[in-house]
Design a protein around this motif. Sequence first.
Motif, PDB file in Angstrom:
ATOM      1  N   GLY A  11     -53.956 -47.785 -72.607  1.00 11.96           N
ATOM      2  CA  GLY A  11     -54.370 -48.501 -73.795  1.00 11.96           C
ATOM      3  C   GLY A  11     -53.564 -49.754 -74.065  1.00 11.96           C
ATOM      4  O   GLY A  11     -54.049 -50.698 -74.678  1.00 11.96           O
ATOM      5  N   GLY A  12     -52.312 -49.767 -73.625  1.00 10.33           N
ATOM      6  CA  GLY A  12     -51.425 -50.891 -73.874  1.00 10.33           C
ATOM      7  C   GLY A  12     -51.453 -51.937 -72.782  1.00 10.33           C
ATOM      8  O   GLY A  12     -52.383 -52.006 -71.970  1.00 10.33           O
ATOM      9  N   GLY A  13     -50.381 -52.766 -72.751  1.00 13.73           N
ATOM     10  CA  GLY A  13     -50.294 -53.856 -71.795  1.00 13.73           C
ATOM     11  C   GLY A  13     -49.631 -53.472 -70.492  1.00 13.73           C
ATOM     12  O   GLY A  13     -49.341 -52.302 -70.234  1.00 13.73           O
ATOM     13  N   ILE A  51     -56.925 -49.558 -65.316  1.00 11.10           N
ATOM     14  CA  ILE A  51     -57.439 -50.403 -66.388  1.00 11.10           C
ATOM     15  C   ILE A  51     -56.409 -50.442 -67.517  1.00 11.10           C
ATOM     16  O   ILE A  51     -55.916 -49.401 -67.951  1.00 11.10           O
ATOM     17  N   TYR A  52     -56.094 -51.655 -67.983  1.00 12.16           N
ATOM     18  CA  TYR A  52     -55.188 -51.844 -69.111  1.00 12.16           C
ATOM     19  C   TYR A  52     -55.961 -52.459 -70.282  1.00 12.16           C
ATOM     20  O   TYR A  52     -56.767 -53.376 -70.100  1.00 12.16           O
ATOM     21  N   GLY A  53     -55.670 -51.972 -71.490  1.00  7.75           N
ATOM     22  CA  GLY A  53     -56.282 -52.559 -72.660  1.00  7.75           C
ATOM     23  C   GLY A  53     -55.701 -53.919 -72.983  1.00  7.75           C
ATOM     24  O   GLY A  53     -56.395 -54.822 -73.459  1.00  7.75           O
ATOM     25  N   GLY A  54     -54.401 -54.079 -72.727  1.00  6.79           N
ATOM     26  CA  GLY A  54     -53.726 -55.342 -72.977  1.00  6.79           C
ATOM     27  C   GLY A  54     -53.421 -56.076 -71.686  1.00  6.79           C
ATOM     28  O   GLY A  54     -53.771 -55.630 -70.596  1.00  6.79           O
ATOM     29  N   GLY A  55     -52.723 -57.204 -71.812  1.00  6.16           N
ATOM     30  CA  GLY A  55     -52.371 -57.998 -70.642  1.00  6.16           C
ATOM     31  C   GLY A  55     -50.867 -58.147 -70.507  1.00  6.16           C
ATOM     32  O   GLY A  55     -50.124 -57.186 -70.656  1.00  6.16           O
ATOM     33  N   THR A  94     -44.459 -52.129 -74.711  1.00  9.99           N
ATOM     34  CA  THR A  94     -44.237 -51.538 -76.032  1.00  9.99           C
ATOM     35  C   THR A  94     -45.560 -51.433 -76.779  1.00  9.99           C
ATOM     36  O   THR A  94     -46.303 -52.414 -76.879  1.00  9.99           O
ATOM     37  N   THR A  95     -45.835 -50.245 -77.302  1.00 10.38           N
ATOM     38  CA  THR A  95     -47.030 -50.027 -78.121  1.00 10.38           C
ATOM     39  C   THR A  95     -46.595 -49.311 -79.391  1.00 10.38           C
ATOM     40  O   THR A  95     -45.995 -48.245 -79.327  1.00 10.38           O
TER      41      THR A  95
END
Length: 281
Positions: free
Chosen positions: A37-39, A12-16, A71-72
């Motif tokens: 949490g990131g893409g 699961i990714y928080g971003g796309g 990049t986060t």
Amino acid sequence: SVNINNGTYGTIYGGGQNNVRETSIIATGGQASYIYGGGINANSVTTKSNVNIKGTKIIGMVCGAGGANSTTTTTNVTLTSSSATIPTVYGGSRVATAKATITNVICSGATITNVYGGTNTSNISTANLTINSGTITNAYGGNTNGGTVTNTILNGAGGQVTNLYGGGNSTNNSTSVGTATINIKGTKIITAVYGAGHSNSNTTTTNVTLTSSSATIPTVYGGGQTTTSQVTNANINCKGATITNIYGGSAYGGNVEKTNVKVNSGTVSNIYGCLLYTSDA
């Protein structure tokens, strides 16, 4: 936002695959192998990621940052509970090429085997690890397989930790920390507090402050654990805790150039200013 209430998921990714200002994952049930949490990739730039584990069973690991080449800027990982022990948590990412600048991990009730304030190999400005409650086997401020964390900050206000390290732990490439700061203000330590890292870890300065613990702290080292953990300056300040053994240096022969041990208050049974296992100890 992503809400996980039930079901079984792989990754699961928080971003796309595009830029996102802020992501949010709230995991209250079900089961997931990997949470980021990131893409997903190099096209993903996330300003702030938020991951909250509130009951979901984690099979693999939880990462504040994203996938390959993502990049986060800032990550926030909060671990309240899980239906089973969480194997591994990164403030950053397990993916070597994933980037993060500031990472924040807050343990508030979960049971975790290994938690890293840092990431795999990328460079991080500041890694923050806060332990309010819960049970952790190994807590590391730094990275796991390379890279440099300029500052690691570990605050232990509650809960229980078997081994707590200001630095990282690597089986391959050397990982580095500029300044490692540890503040113990109530966390129960089962085995030891290490100002620096476990293995293949270089730390310029360690600052360990021990104010209180819910039980006697067995051992505190200003340095690291193994011969491959190197430290330039190690500082320990006891301000009220009850400690059995304080070593200004490292546990098993890792070099520490300078040690400084202060006891302002508290109870310490034994203080050793130099290394535990060296010819001149």
